[in-house]
Design an enzyme around this catalytic site. Structure first.
Site, PDB file in Angstrom:
ATOM      1  CE  LYS A 234      -0.432  -0.265   4.954  1.00  0.00           C
ATOM      2  NZ  LYS A 234      -1.237  -0.780   6.330  1.00  0.00           N
TER       3      LYS A 234
ATOM      4  NE  ARG B  51      -6.722   0.353  11.068  1.00  0.00           N
ATOM      5  CZ  ARG B  51      -5.657  -0.003  10.520  1.00  0.00           C
ATOM      6  NH1 ARG B  51      -4.719   1.272  10.867  1.00  0.00           N
ATOM      7  NH2 ARG B  51      -5.070  -0.845  10.046  1.00  0.00           N
TER       8      ARG B  51
ATOM      9  CE1 TYR C 140      13.294  31.474   7.152  1.00  0.00           C
ATOM     10  CE2 TYR C 140      13.701  29.117   6.622  1.00  0.00           C
ATOM     11  CZ  TYR C 140      13.492  30.437   6.016  1.00  0.00           C
ATOM     12  OH  TYR C 140      13.212  31.068   4.807  1.00  0.00           O
TER      13      TYR C 140
ATOM     14  CG  MET D 190      10.097  24.550   1.064  1.00  0.00           C
ATOM     15  SD  MET D 190       9.239  25.624   0.325  1.00  0.00           S
ATOM     16  CE  MET D 190       7.977  26.315   1.428  1.00  0.00           C
TER      17      MET D 190
HETATM   18  C1  LIG Z   1      -0.617  -1.631   6.736  1.00  0.00           C
HETATM   19  C2  LIG Z   1      -1.163  -3.131   6.992  1.00  0.00           C
HETATM   20  C3  LIG Z   1      -0.303  -4.209   7.247  1.00  0.00           C
HETATM   21  C4  LIG Z   1       1.189  -4.144   7.209  1.00  0.00           C
HETATM   22  O1  LIG Z   1       1.655  -3.391   8.513  1.00  0.00           O
HETATM   23  P1  LIG Z   1       3.185  -3.571   8.836  1.00  0.00           P
HETATM   24  O2  LIG Z   1       3.294  -2.889  10.263  1.00  0.00           O
HETATM   25  O3  LIG Z   1       3.859  -2.420   8.002  1.00  0.00           O
HETATM   26  O4  LIG Z   1       3.767  -4.706   8.670  1.00  0.00           O
HETATM   27  C5  LIG Z   1      -0.788  -5.434   7.388  1.00  0.00           C
HETATM   28  N1  LIG Z   1      -2.203  -5.557   7.347  1.00  0.00           N
HETATM   29  C6  LIG Z   1      -3.134  -4.458   7.504  1.00  0.00           C
HETATM   30  C7  LIG Z   1      -4.487  -4.683   7.639  1.00  0.00           C
HETATM   31  C8  LIG Z   1      -2.499  -3.297   7.040  1.00  0.00           C
HETATM   32  O5  LIG Z   1      -3.540  -2.070   6.893  1.00  0.00           O
END
Ligand SMILES: *Cc1c(COP(=O)(O)O)cnc(C)c1O
Length: 376
Positions: free
Chosen positions: A40, A135, A267, A315
């Protein structure tokens, strides 16, 4: 000449990390295990097509975005693709069928959409249970009913294999909570056949009963961050887990100057030189994805030596104390994180965040290159 900053993605490192995870699982998992490599967020900032090549030996890929899944199929990925949030509207379903995607099904409306759909072919799905992450997923009390609906959808030819999944909230720091989540999973799914999937990187890399769910059908683990060579644990380095950094962010010094004791730097003058010092300006700032909250003391490697950031990140630039590298001049190489520099986890810790966020945040303006796989 373009600005000297660049990001390099190492496919051999990603392939190594997948092999390291498999190797560890071969010792720690007591039942057959398959791997969904999580890609992802553009493969945690490393690039989808790169990840597809590097993770060719994974059993499947997991992601969120329908466009990215279609790209993987069109680039030739034939093995399973798990969609971690499932479909969002009925119009997504034909694409799931056409491209053979496996949705996570986590609420009743998704089952309604399936029921109303004239399916050209049945989908595999993972029915998600909320065991305490709060979640995504059906509540334990609603799970049996959701599973029963999924069985009916199987009979109606809309679903084929139905698996069970959940997600851990604290596999990186609290195994008591993780065990409790596992117990809830086992209770809520007792007597329901189907493949199970519960482990993220932290759980995949921690020996325990969450790796023993493959007694009837192989279980699927879902590692993400570790495949990119960063650690899911605050207290364990990636190197100690036999992981190699897949992303290296480099730049150069573009200016070197002497600063007198008592002068402020950058800054807000939040850093004031306690003595005469030599500092260097690096072509990398928060618009490149470097964390603005990285404070004085954050590690930066200059000309191969560990140095420290001083003052506020701006930046497009940041400033480093050159005391450890006397005599370096503009043009000297700088590693912000990755191979030959501090780990992304060390930089993240200094900045009060996690490696995940830094890897995902490298800006599109930073030129990219990659180290290919041998023979590719
Ligand atoms: C992002 C995610 C993972 C992977 O998590 P990591 O901590 O990067 O290994 C696995 N399962 C779900 C449902 C996720 O959202």
């Amino acid at each position: 000449m373009p600005r000297p900053i660049s990001v390099t993605v190492s496919l051999p490192a990603m392939r190594h990390n997948l092999a390291a995870v498999k190797n560890q699982l071969s010792r720690t998992a007591s039942t057959p295990t398959r791997i969904w490599a999580v890609i992802k967020a553009n493969a945690y900032g490393h690039g989808i097509t790169q990840a597809m090549q590097a993770f060719a030996e994974a059993d499947g890929l997991a992601m969120l975005d329908l466009d990215e899944a279609v790209r993987c199929r069109e680039a030739g990925w034939r093995k399973p693709i798990l969609m971690l949030e499932g479909y969002f509207e009925p119009a997504d379903l034909p694409l799931y069928a056409e491209y053979g995607l496996v949705p996570a099904v986590h609420h009743g409306e998704q089952l309604d959409m399936l029921q109303a759909w004239q399916a050209p072919r049945a989908l595999d799905a993972m029915l998600k249970l909320d065991t305490g992450m709060n979640r995504l997923g059906f509540q334990p009390d609603d799970y049996a009913r959701a599973y029963e609906r999924a069985r009916q959808l199987q009979h109606a030819g809309k679903l084929s294999a139905v698996g069970k999944m959940t997600h851990f909230a604290r596999a990186d720091d609290d195994l008591t909570t993780t065990l409790e989540q596992l117990r809830r999973f086992e209770r809520a799914t007792a007597g329901m056949p189907g493949a199970a999937s519960v482990c993220n990187s932290a759980a995949t890399l921690t020996p325990g009963p969450w790796l023993d769910l493959g007694r009837q059908e192989p279980q699927w683990v879902r590692p993400g961050i570790c495949l990119y060579g960063a650690s899911p644990f605050a207290a364990r380095s990636a190197a100690s887990l036999d992981l190699q950094p897949a992303m290296t962010l480099t730049s150069s010094l573009i200016s070197v100057r002497r600063v007198r004791a008592g002068e402020g730097i950058g800054y807000g003058h939040v850093f004031v030189a306690p003595h005469d010092m030599t500092v260097g300006t690096v072509a990398c700032g928060y618009a490149d994805g470097y964390p603005r909250h990285a404070p004085t003391g954050t590690p930066v490697t200059v000309a191969g030596r560990p140095c420290r950031l001083v003052g506020r990140v701006s930046m497009d630039m940041l400033i480093v104390d050159l005391a450890p590298v006397p005599g370096v001049a503009a043009g000297a190489p700088v590693v912000l994180w990755g191979e030959g520099g501090p780990s992304v986890d060390e930089v993240a810790r200094a900045a009060g965040t996690i490696g995940y966020e830094l890897l995902c945040a490298v800006a599109p303006r930073v030129p990219r290159s990659m180290t290919s796989l041998p023979g590719a």
